[in-house]
Design an enzyme around this catalytic site. Structure first.
Site, PDB file in Angstrom:
ATOM      1  N   ARG A  70      25.349  14.715  11.065  1.00 57.09           N
ATOM      2  CA  ARG A  70      24.084  14.709   9.854  1.00 57.09           C
ATOM      3  C   ARG A  70      24.287  15.391   8.803  1.00 57.09           C
ATOM      4  O   ARG A  70      24.271  15.008   7.592  1.00 57.09           O
ATOM      5  CB  ARG A  70      22.824  14.804  10.682  1.00 57.09           C
ATOM      6  CG  ARG A  70      22.099  14.033  11.506  1.00 57.09           C
ATOM      7  CD  ARG A  70      21.443  14.614  12.582  1.00 57.09           C
ATOM      8  NE  ARG A  70      22.269  15.135  13.665  1.00 57.09           N
ATOM      9  CZ  ARG A  70      22.802  14.407  14.516  1.00 57.09           C
ATOM     10  NH1 ARG A  70      22.475  13.266  14.886  1.00 57.09           N
ATOM     11  NH2 ARG A  70      23.897  15.198  15.242  1.00 57.09           N
ATOM     12  N   LYS A  98      47.796  28.037   7.762  1.00 55.14           N
ATOM     13  CA  LYS A  98      49.114  28.724   7.091  1.00 55.14           C
ATOM     14  C   LYS A  98      48.902  30.001   7.000  1.00 55.14           C
ATOM     15  O   LYS A  98      49.763  31.015   6.376  1.00 55.14           O
ATOM     16  CB  LYS A  98      49.778  28.065   5.933  1.00 55.14           C
ATOM     17  CG  LYS A  98      49.947  26.721   6.077  1.00 55.14           C
ATOM     18  CD  LYS A  98      50.624  26.283   4.649  1.00 55.14           C
ATOM     19  CE  LYS A  98      50.540  24.743   4.504  1.00 55.14           C
ATOM     20  NZ  LYS A  98      50.931  24.189   3.447  1.00 55.14           N
ATOM     21  N   ARG A 120      29.523  25.324   6.215  1.00 56.14           N
ATOM     22  CA  ARG A 120      29.083  25.695   7.666  1.00 56.14           C
ATOM     23  C   ARG A 120      30.307  26.334   8.307  1.00 56.14           C
ATOM     24  O   ARG A 120      31.324  25.946   8.103  1.00 56.14           O
ATOM     25  CB  ARG A 120      28.996  24.232   8.461  1.00 56.14           C
ATOM     26  CG  ARG A 120      29.047  24.464   9.841  1.00 56.14           C
ATOM     27  CD  ARG A 120      28.507  23.028  10.369  1.00 56.14           C
ATOM     28  NE  ARG A 120      26.929  23.038  10.272  1.00 56.14           N
ATOM     29  CZ  ARG A 120      26.367  22.095  10.858  1.00 56.14           C
ATOM     30  NH1 ARG A 120      26.711  21.085  11.993  1.00 56.14           N
ATOM     31  NH2 ARG A 120      25.055  21.600  10.666  1.00 56.14           N
TER      32      ARG A 120
HETATM   33  C1  NCD Z   1      22.025  21.491  14.239  1.00 58.80           C
HETATM   34  C2  NCD Z   1      23.285  22.442  14.036  1.00 58.80           C
HETATM   35  O1  NCD Z   1      24.457  22.020  13.803  1.00 58.80           O
HETATM   36  O2  NCD Z   1      22.893  23.611  14.008  1.00 58.80           O
HETATM   37  N1  NCD Z   1      22.321  20.226  14.146  1.00 58.80           N
HETATM   38  C3  NCD Z   1      22.198  19.687  12.866  1.00 58.80           C
HETATM   39  O3  NCD Z   1      22.585  20.397  11.947  1.00 58.80           O
HETATM   40  N2  NCD Z   1      22.069  18.624  12.663  1.00 58.80           N
HETATM   41  C4  NCD Z   1      21.587  21.840  15.841  1.00 58.80           C
HETATM   42  C5  NCD Z   1      22.580  21.605  16.850  1.00 58.80           C
HETATM   43  O4  NCD Z   1      23.644  21.470  16.740  1.00 58.80           O
HETATM   44  O5  NCD Z   1      21.937  21.288  18.051  1.00 58.80           O
END
Ligand code: NCD
Length: 324
Positions: A70, A98, A120
């Site tokens: 998502r 690398k 992320r």
């Molecule tokens: C969440 C995450 O990755 O922190 N999901 C997300 O972003 N849609 C929650 C989860 O992974 O359970």
């Protein structure tokens, strides 16, 4: 559509932040500003079904070191709907393998002319580290178990839409509180907007120390059900756990899965949320996930609007009335 001519009111109100790193650092006013902007974008998209090319020439890169369905798609869509370009960076096939450092990788990407990095990472604080080392905007798309600000915002937007307010509501976050970045972002955001928050789950995943953040804690879902307005059902984050927090998934589901029988104990207008991915039968049964109380797919829709708002407020011009 000429952004200079259109009648759309989406003009930033002088939000002078460059990054979106956490909800902990935002004020109630800033959170409300993003939510109001997201509501405008949602309305515009629903009514016109069109793009709003407010950020032409801007480029966003998604830098994801953890899996995502998502969040990554939603950020990319949000950027494109605003007329910005997006590039996906895949950590698995990059020069990180690398031996290049995280910051060097990010600086090289930035040197290609990037306006925003959406990151992320499994390590808490990774987005803060980038923000301190890059000149472009950094948006946190989830850092370990720390924060996931746009998830918190989209959850809060969905609650505000359905309930008409946040202040005075009692909202329970149920499940793996210990490892959930969604829980932390929800707690900061909801508390700032005046909600009462309960964290609920097995004692191995819910420490009494959560009370220090001004939330109530409970080990019994059945005990809190009659008094909550909203349930946000969090996934068990097996990938972040080093020990097993409960004897079996079946036992967890027996005590914490939201099912039809438990629904009978709630207020009649209970709202059910889940950040996804949902594990059907573990935190929620299919009939409840797909039933009339659930706003799970609406959360995903709102995710695009919230991310459009965040990108626009961070990357758009800072002076009201002056688009470019
Ligand atoms: C969440 C995450 O990755 O922190 N999901 C997300 O972003 N849609 C929650 C989860 O992974 O359970």
């Amino acid at each position: 559509m000429n952004p200079e001519k259109h009648d759309f009111e989406a003009v930033p109100l002088g939000w002078n932040r460059r990054h979106l790193l956490s909800l902990e650092e935002l004020s109630a006013e800033e959170i409300t500003l993003i939510l109001d902007q997201a509501a405008l974008f949602k309305q515009a998209l629903v009514q016109r079904r069109t793009r709003l090319p407010l950020l032409p020439g801007k480029t966003c890169v998604t830098l994801f070191f953890e899996n995502s369905t998502r969040t990554r798609t939603s950020f990319s869509l949000a950027a494109r709907r605003l007329g910005a370009d997006t590039v996906d960076f895949s950590a698995a096939t990059s020069s990180l393998s690398k031996g290049e450092t995280f910051i060097d990788t990010a600086k090289n990407i930035e040197a290609m002319g990037i306006d925003a990095v959406i990151v992320r990472h499994r390590t808490p604080g990774a987005p803060q580290l980038l923000a301190a080392n890059l000149r472009c905007s950094v948006l946190n798309a989830g850092d370990g178990a720390h924060e996931h600000p746009t998830q918190g915002l989209l959850d809060i937007m969905t609650i505000r839409e359905r309930k008409g307010k946040i202040e005075g509501l009692t909202i329970a976050l149920v499940g793996d509180i210990a490892h959930s970045r969604t829980a932390r972002s929800n707690i900061w955001g909801l508390k700032k907007l005046g909600a009462q928050v309960i964290v609920c789950g097995p004692s191995t995943l819910v420490s009494p120390r959560w009370a220090e953040l001004g939330v109530e804690y409970s080990y019994s879902l059945d005990a809190i059900l009659p008094r909550v307005d909203v349930l946000n059902l969090l996934r068990i984050q097996f990938e972040r756990q080093y020990t097993r927090p409960f004897p079996s998934v079946r036992e967890y589901a027996h005590l914490y899965a939201m099912d039809r029988k438990r629904l009978e104990k709630t207020k009649p207008d209970i709202l059910i949320l889940a950040p996804g991915p949902i594990n059907r039968g573990v935190e929620v049964t299919p009939d409840v996930a797909d039933g009339p109380h659930s706003a799970i797919l609406e959360q995903v829709t709102n995710g695009v609007a919230v991310r459009m708002a965040a990108l626009w407020l961070l990357l758009g011009p800072k002076e009201k009335g002056k688009l470019f």
